[in-house]
Design a protein around this motif. Sequence first.
Motif, PDB file in Angstrom:
ATOM      1  N   HIS A   1      63.169 -56.642  -2.920  1.00 48.05           N
ATOM      2  CA  HIS A   1      64.926 -57.804  -2.501  1.00 48.05           C
ATOM      3  C   HIS A   1      65.702 -57.858  -3.704  1.00 48.05           C
ATOM      4  N   GLY A   2      64.930 -56.881  -5.214  1.00 42.24           N
ATOM      5  CA  GLY A   2      65.414 -57.132  -5.936  1.00 42.24           C
ATOM      6  C   GLY A   2      65.672 -58.216  -6.222  1.00 42.24           C
ATOM      7  N   GLY A   3      64.322 -59.383  -6.445  1.00 39.97           N
ATOM      8  CA  GLY A   3      64.486 -61.152  -7.040  1.00 39.97           C
ATOM      9  C   GLY A   3      63.397 -60.459  -7.952  1.00 39.97           C
ATOM     10  N   GLU A   4      63.069 -61.728  -8.395  1.00 49.18           N
ATOM     11  CA  GLU A   4      62.153 -62.281  -8.893  1.00 49.18           C
ATOM     12  C   GLU A   4      61.559 -62.911  -9.252  1.00 49.18           C
ATOM     13  N   ILE A   5      60.352 -63.742  -9.606  1.00 50.33           N
ATOM     14  CA  ILE A   5      59.497 -64.454  -9.375  1.00 50.33           C
ATOM     15  C   ILE A   5      59.387 -65.660 -10.728  1.00 50.33           C
TER      16      ILE A   5
ATOM     17  N   SER B   1      50.753 -76.817  -8.673  1.00 46.98           N
ATOM     18  CA  SER B   1      51.663 -75.277  -8.959  1.00 46.98           C
ATOM     19  C   SER B   1      52.521 -75.381  -8.354  1.00 46.98           C
ATOM     20  N   ARG B   2      54.092 -74.943  -8.821  1.00 47.64           N
ATOM     21  CA  ARG B   2      55.416 -74.119  -8.526  1.00 47.64           C
ATOM     22  C   ARG B   2      55.412 -72.826  -8.694  1.00 47.64           C
ATOM     23  N   PHE B   3      55.971 -71.932  -7.104  1.00 47.76           N
ATOM     24  CA  PHE B   3      55.772 -70.355  -7.468  1.00 47.76           C
ATOM     25  C   PHE B   3      57.680 -70.996  -6.564  1.00 47.76           C
ATOM     26  N   SER B   4      58.501 -70.126  -7.810  1.00 46.17           N
ATOM     27  CA  SER B   4      59.668 -70.056  -7.591  1.00 46.17           C
ATOM     28  C   SER B   4      60.462 -68.684  -6.811  1.00 46.17           C
ATOM     29  N   ILE B   5      60.994 -68.154  -5.845  1.00 46.84           N
ATOM     30  CA  ILE B   5      61.654 -67.060  -5.880  1.00 46.84           C
ATOM     31  C   ILE B   5      63.074 -66.876  -5.625  1.00 46.84           C
ATOM     32  N   VAL B   6      63.672 -65.955  -6.677  1.00 50.09           N
ATOM     33  CA  VAL B   6      64.845 -66.082  -6.166  1.00 50.09           C
ATOM     34  C   VAL B   6      64.790 -64.265  -5.912  1.00 50.09           C
ATOM     35  N   ILE B   7      65.649 -64.510  -4.800  1.00 54.18           N
ATOM     36  CA  ILE B   7      66.529 -63.221  -3.997  1.00 54.18           C
ATOM     37  C   ILE B   7      67.566 -63.299  -3.806  1.00 54.18           C
ATOM     38  N   PRO B   8      68.552 -61.836  -4.351  1.00 59.29           N
ATOM     39  CA  PRO B   8      69.980 -61.988  -4.591  1.00 59.29           C
ATOM     40  C   PRO B   8      70.267 -61.746  -2.941  1.00 59.29           C
ATOM     41  N   MET B   9      71.697 -62.399  -2.817  1.00 60.22           N
ATOM     42  CA  MET B   9      71.824 -62.100  -1.505  1.00 60.22           C
ATOM     43  C   MET B   9      73.658 -60.764  -1.784  1.00 60.22           C
ATOM     44  N   TYR B  10      73.873 -59.623  -0.601  1.00 60.06           N
ATOM     45  CA  TYR B  10      74.276 -59.307  -1.060  1.00 60.06           C
ATOM     46  C   TYR B  10      75.445 -58.358   0.038  1.00 60.06           C
TER      47      TYR B  10
END
Length: 256
Positions: free
Chosen positions: A232-236, A246-255
Amino acid sequence: QYLERFYRVVSKRIGEMLVCEVSDVSSVRKYEQSKREFVDNASHELKTPISVLRGIVETLLEEEEDQRKRHFLEKALRRVEQMQNLVEDLLTLTKLESGRERLNLSEFKLRELVEEVYDSLEQEFVKKEVSFENLVSEDFKMFADRQKLFLLLRNLMDNAVKYNKRGGKVWVRAKKEGNKQILEVEDTGIGIPPEHVPFIFERFYRVDKGRSREMGGTGLGLSIVKHIVFLHGGEIMVHSEPGEGSRFSIVIPMYN
Ligand code: ADP
């Protein structure tokens, strides 16, 4: 004239080196591809015998009344389930790693997806008495591949309950910042020691092998998560405190 000859010799040499380099890269790629195909074929071959085996063990278990025999059959069933999960995860991962996997993007209500994931894991939450809070607002619209996001959230929420303490908590939140869609899965579990954090997304890496296997983990969940995010072209990002959670943060760009 001398310079011209020098230039010709040098560029020929560079050309040879480049050809060498390119053929090296392509042979590495071919090797990787044949390795992937081997894992894919082996996993497909294992799928049927494992599900036949599972059917047999389940039938025997239904008919068995002797407590001692039931104990062994239950143990066998857990192992067979573990093998089945491993084969499923291997097939998912090889597909994601092949580079041929495409995104099927759409807009959907994230809160509903989180509920679906929770429903698929409810038994695990109940067994461990872990409470769950879906903090995603009703009108939060996510733009991503829904099926892959299901898999991503399922792996993160499964870990959040697996590595939690009895009576612990799990939350899922979401927000938008500019063109970024940010998802967070947080737990009050055992946490991850900082020296392990850089490696947890590698295949088969586990902080505690025994605990992961005992919990039915395959060691591939976070690799799958990583591939879905990158597709998705994102990052974790991971924030974890041993003993706290723990906290997992997912960043997903909007196209769009
Ligand atoms: P596994 O199947 O072993 O859970 P994963 O790839 O999902 O494999 O995770 C890799 C390792 O990262 C786990 O074995 C565990 O040690 C650690 N881990 C993942 N998520 C969490 C979490 N929420 N809390 C604590 N440890 C975690």
